[in-house]
Write a protein that holds these residues in place. Structure first.
Motif, PDB file in Angstrom:
ATOM      1  N   SER A 123     -45.889  25.822  88.607  1.00  0.00           N
ATOM      2  CA  SER A 123     -44.849  24.815  88.411  1.00  0.00           C
ATOM      3  C   SER A 123     -45.447  23.488  87.959  1.00  0.00           C
ATOM      4  N   GLU A 124     -46.547  23.088  88.584  1.00  0.00           N
ATOM      5  CA  GLU A 124     -47.190  21.827  88.198  1.00  0.00           C
ATOM      6  C   GLU A 124     -47.759  21.908  86.787  1.00  0.00           C
ATOM      7  N   TYR A 125     -48.380  23.054  86.454  1.00  0.00           N
ATOM      8  CA  TYR A 125     -48.960  23.215  85.120  1.00  0.00           C
ATOM      9  C   TYR A 125     -47.880  23.154  84.045  1.00  0.00           C
ATOM     10  N   PHE A 126     -46.759  23.856  84.267  1.00  0.00           N
ATOM     11  CA  PHE A 126     -45.707  23.896  83.255  1.00  0.00           C
ATOM     12  C   PHE A 126     -45.016  22.538  83.128  1.00  0.00           C
ATOM     13  N   ARG A 127     -44.775  21.849  84.249  1.00  0.00           N
ATOM     14  CA  ARG A 127     -44.176  20.509  84.169  1.00  0.00           C
ATOM     15  C   ARG A 127     -45.092  19.537  83.438  1.00  0.00           C
ATOM     16  N   THR A 128     -46.375  19.610  83.735  1.00  0.00           N
ATOM     17  CA  THR A 128     -47.343  18.712  83.087  1.00  0.00           C
ATOM     18  C   THR A 128     -47.338  18.897  81.574  1.00  0.00           C
ATOM     19  N   ASN A 129     -47.115  20.129  81.142  1.00  0.00           N
ATOM     20  CA  ASN A 129     -47.158  20.434  79.709  1.00  0.00           C
ATOM     21  C   ASN A 129     -45.767  20.501  79.071  1.00  0.00           C
ATOM     22  N   GLY A 130     -44.740  20.011  79.792  1.00  0.00           N
ATOM     23  CA  GLY A 130     -43.398  19.956  79.228  1.00  0.00           C
ATOM     24  C   GLY A 130     -42.811  21.327  78.940  1.00  0.00           C
ATOM     25  N   MET A 131     -43.117  22.297  79.794  1.00  0.00           N
ATOM     26  CA  MET A 131     -42.677  23.677  79.588  1.00  0.00           C
ATOM     27  C   MET A 131     -41.840  24.137  80.786  1.00  0.00           C
ATOM     28  N   THR A 132     -41.144  25.255  80.607  1.00  0.00           N
ATOM     29  CA  THR A 132     -40.384  25.863  81.691  1.00  0.00           C
ATOM     30  C   THR A 132     -40.782  27.329  81.839  1.00  0.00           C
ATOM     31  N   PHE A 133     -40.529  27.885  83.025  1.00  0.00           N
ATOM     32  CA  PHE A 133     -40.735  29.317  83.240  1.00  0.00           C
ATOM     33  C   PHE A 133     -39.816  29.771  84.361  1.00  0.00           C
ATOM     34  N   SER A 134     -39.610  31.073  84.452  1.00  0.00           N
ATOM     35  CA  SER A 134     -38.797  31.653  85.519  1.00  0.00           C
ATOM     36  C   SER A 134     -39.706  32.486  86.410  1.00  0.00           C
ATOM     37  N   PRO A 135     -39.903  32.064  87.681  1.00  0.00           N
ATOM     38  CA  PRO A 135     -40.777  32.832  88.566  1.00  0.00           C
ATOM     39  C   PRO A 135     -40.098  34.094  89.074  1.00  0.00           C
ATOM     40  N   VAL A 136     -40.866  35.165  89.169  1.00  0.00           N
ATOM     41  CA  VAL A 136     -40.433  36.396  89.820  1.00  0.00           C
ATOM     42  C   VAL A 136     -41.332  36.547  91.040  1.00  0.00           C
ATOM     43  N   THR A 137     -40.833  36.192  92.214  1.00  0.00           N
ATOM     44  CA  THR A 137     -41.635  36.157  93.431  1.00  0.00           C
ATOM     45  C   THR A 137     -41.528  37.485  94.156  1.00  0.00           C
ATOM     46  N   VAL A 138     -42.700  38.088  94.428  1.00  0.00           N
ATOM     47  CA  VAL A 138     -42.759  39.412  95.032  1.00  0.00           C
ATOM     48  C   VAL A 138     -43.654  39.346  96.264  1.00  0.00           C
ATOM     49  N   ALA A 139     -43.292  40.091  97.317  1.00  0.00           N
ATOM     50  CA  ALA A 139     -43.941  39.923  98.619  1.00  0.00           C
ATOM     51  C   ALA A 139     -45.328  40.536  98.701  1.00  0.00           C
ATOM     52  N   THR A 140     -45.536  41.742  98.168  1.00  0.00           N
ATOM     53  CA  THR A 140     -46.799  42.442  98.375  1.00  0.00           C
ATOM     54  C   THR A 140     -47.581  42.566  97.073  1.00  0.00           C
ATOM     55  N   LEU A 141     -48.867  42.814  97.217  1.00  0.00           N
ATOM     56  CA  LEU A 141     -49.735  42.926  96.047  1.00  0.00           C
ATOM     57  C   LEU A 141     -49.351  44.117  95.181  1.00  0.00           C
ATOM     58  N   ASP A 142     -49.165  45.280  95.796  1.00  0.00           N
ATOM     59  CA  ASP A 142     -48.790  46.462  95.021  1.00  0.00           C
ATOM     60  C   ASP A 142     -47.481  46.236  94.267  1.00  0.00           C
ATOM     61  N   ALA A 143     -46.519  45.597  94.933  1.00  0.00           N
ATOM     62  CA  ALA A 143     -45.207  45.383  94.315  1.00  0.00           C
ATOM     63  C   ALA A 143     -45.286  44.411  93.145  1.00  0.00           C
ATOM     64  N   VAL A 144     -46.079  43.348  93.284  1.00  0.00           N
ATOM     65  CA  VAL A 144     -46.169  42.382  92.193  1.00  0.00           C
ATOM     66  C   VAL A 144     -46.921  42.987  91.014  1.00  0.00           C
ATOM     67  N   GLU A 145     -47.931  43.800  91.274  1.00  0.00           N
ATOM     68  CA  GLU A 145     -48.643  44.460  90.175  1.00  0.00           C
ATOM     69  C   GLU A 145     -47.741  45.472  89.475  1.00  0.00           C
ATOM     70  N   ASP A 146     -46.954  46.223  90.263  1.00  0.00           N
ATOM     71  CA  ASP A 146     -46.008  47.175  89.669  1.00  0.00           C
ATOM     72  C   ASP A 146     -44.969  46.454  88.821  1.00  0.00           C
ATOM     73  N   ALA A 147     -44.503  45.293  89.306  1.00  0.00           N
ATOM     74  CA  ALA A 147     -43.520  44.523  88.551  1.00  0.00           C
ATOM     75  C   ALA A 147     -44.082  44.095  87.204  1.00  0.00           C
ATOM     76  N   PHE A 148     -45.338  43.690  87.189  1.00  0.00           N
ATOM     77  CA  PHE A 148     -45.961  43.273  85.934  1.00  0.00           C
ATOM     78  C   PHE A 148     -46.163  44.455  84.992  1.00  0.00           C
ATOM     79  N   PHE A 149     -46.740  45.531  85.494  1.00  0.00           N
ATOM     80  CA  PHE A 149     -47.019  46.682  84.638  1.00  0.00           C
ATOM     81  C   PHE A 149     -45.744  47.336  84.107  1.00  0.00           C
ATOM     82  N   SER A 150     -44.662  47.231  84.863  1.00  0.00           N
ATOM     83  CA  SER A 150     -43.399  47.841  84.435  1.00  0.00           C
ATOM     84  C   SER A 150     -42.636  46.979  83.439  1.00  0.00           C
ATOM     85  N   GLY A 151     -43.103  45.755  83.208  1.00  0.00           N
ATOM     86  CA  GLY A 151     -42.443  44.873  82.251  1.00  0.00           C
ATOM     87  C   GLY A 151     -41.349  44.018  82.837  1.00  0.00           C
TER      88      GLY A 151
END
Length: 341
Positions: free
Chosen positions: A163-191
């Protein structure tokens, strides 16, 4: 009269010396010795950091640090119970006493130490937050990600840093917050998200899990400083001293050229500073309430800091990292042990 004064001063000094107690084990170390096992909180499975191999043996730079502490305190590096934790549960597990130490990539921050009742050991591994994307996106810089969806793990510092990096550079993003490591990696690999942000080394390890690792690329920017260290609960200074100086001893051993292969020989024939480190000349163990061979056992079990790094993260490992910041200060890095004397 001067002679009487000198006698009185000598007697007082002698009584003062006798009145200084030798170091004794604190309550946590007493409990550890009675239990006979060190409970070590780990990640869910991060290559090179803390991860079980195919036989179920935990590997990584933080797993080896737990073994070193067990060797120092309990006399046996195998007396470790590895307890997986998530970024959500890790600090609670430490605060509640479920684990004795948290030994995974936990970034040292002011608020964590001041507000969560933690004490961090010396920095064990320097890293920085990065972003990984699928190569097919054609993205070559984080500054091309405005409007992207980015996966982050819940309970980490990654979302705030993003959030700080994107605000500093005048950009926006949408976070997808995931609880566990396996789940966040699966979310990324699945697109489910366009990118995934974490410390760079876990991202390198995750990339190796992909069916085709070359389909994914780490972007060059580092969004933050991420100095990581083992953590314990506040309240037992003697246990903290042991953990702190165990880290420094492993670093000092590398600087002195003491390895798992030559430690036994150097303990007998090395210079005084090496003999003191390895316990052939007494003093260091007594100061911590340990026996004098505590460092020798650590080195025999896991090697010095450089051996630990190279085995788990270095050029000969699957991760293949350069030492960089994690090299000795004498070679331009930031690994610097305080004097063990």
């Amino acid at each position: 009269m001067i002679a009487d004064f000198l006698k009185t001063t000598a007697l007082a000094a002698g009584l003062l010396w006798l009145s200084i107690p030798s170091a004794a084990a604190g309550p946590h170390i007493d409990a550890l010795k009675q239990r006979g096992v060190l409970k070590c909180g780990t990640s869910e499975g991060t290559p090179g950091i803390t991860m079980p191999d195919r036989e179920g043996k935990w590997t990584g730079i933080y797993a080896d640090l737990c073994r070193a502490i067990a060797a120092a305190v309990l006399g046996d590096a195998s007396r470790v119970d590895f307890v997986p934790t998530t970024t959500v549960t890790r600090f609670t597990a430490l605060q509640s006493g479920e684990i004795d130490v948290l030994s995974r990539t936990a970034t040292v921050t002011l608020t964590r130490e001041a507000q969560l009742g933690l004490r961090f050991a010396p920095i064990w591994f320097y890293d920085g937050q990065a972003i990984i994307v699928a190569r097919k996106l054609g993205v070559t810089s984080a500054k091309q990600l405005s409007g992207a969806t980015i996966c982050v793990q819940q309970g980490s510092t990654s979302e705030l840093n993003l959030s700080e990096y994107f605000r500093t550079n005048g950009m926006t993003f949408s976070p997808v917050t995931v609880a566990t490591l396996d789940a966040v990696e699966d979310a990324f690999f699945s697109g489910r998200c366009d990118a995934y942000s974490n410390d760079s080394t876990p991202l390198i390890g995750m990339r190796l899990k992909a069916e085709r690792p070359d389909d994914y690329v780490l972007l060059p920017e580092r969004l933050s400083k991420e100095p990581t260290a083992l953590a314990i609960r506040k309240g037992d200074e003697q246990f903290y001293d042991v953990v702190r100086w165990a880290v420094f001893a492993l670093m000092e051993a590398e600087e002195m050229g003491v390895t798992s292969a030559n430690a036994a020989e150097l303990a007998a024939k090395g210079p005084p500073s090496v003999k003191r480190l390895l316990g052939s000349e007494p003093g260091l163990g007594k100061a911590l309430g340990l026996d004098e061979r505590w460092v020798a056992r650590m080195i025999a079990a896991v090697g010095n800091y450089g051996e630990i790094f190279q085995r788990n993260l270095g050029k000969g490992s699957r991760i293949g990292l350069e030492r960089g910041q994690n090299d000795l200060w004498t070679r331009g890095g930031q690994i610097y042990a305080l004097p063990l004397r």
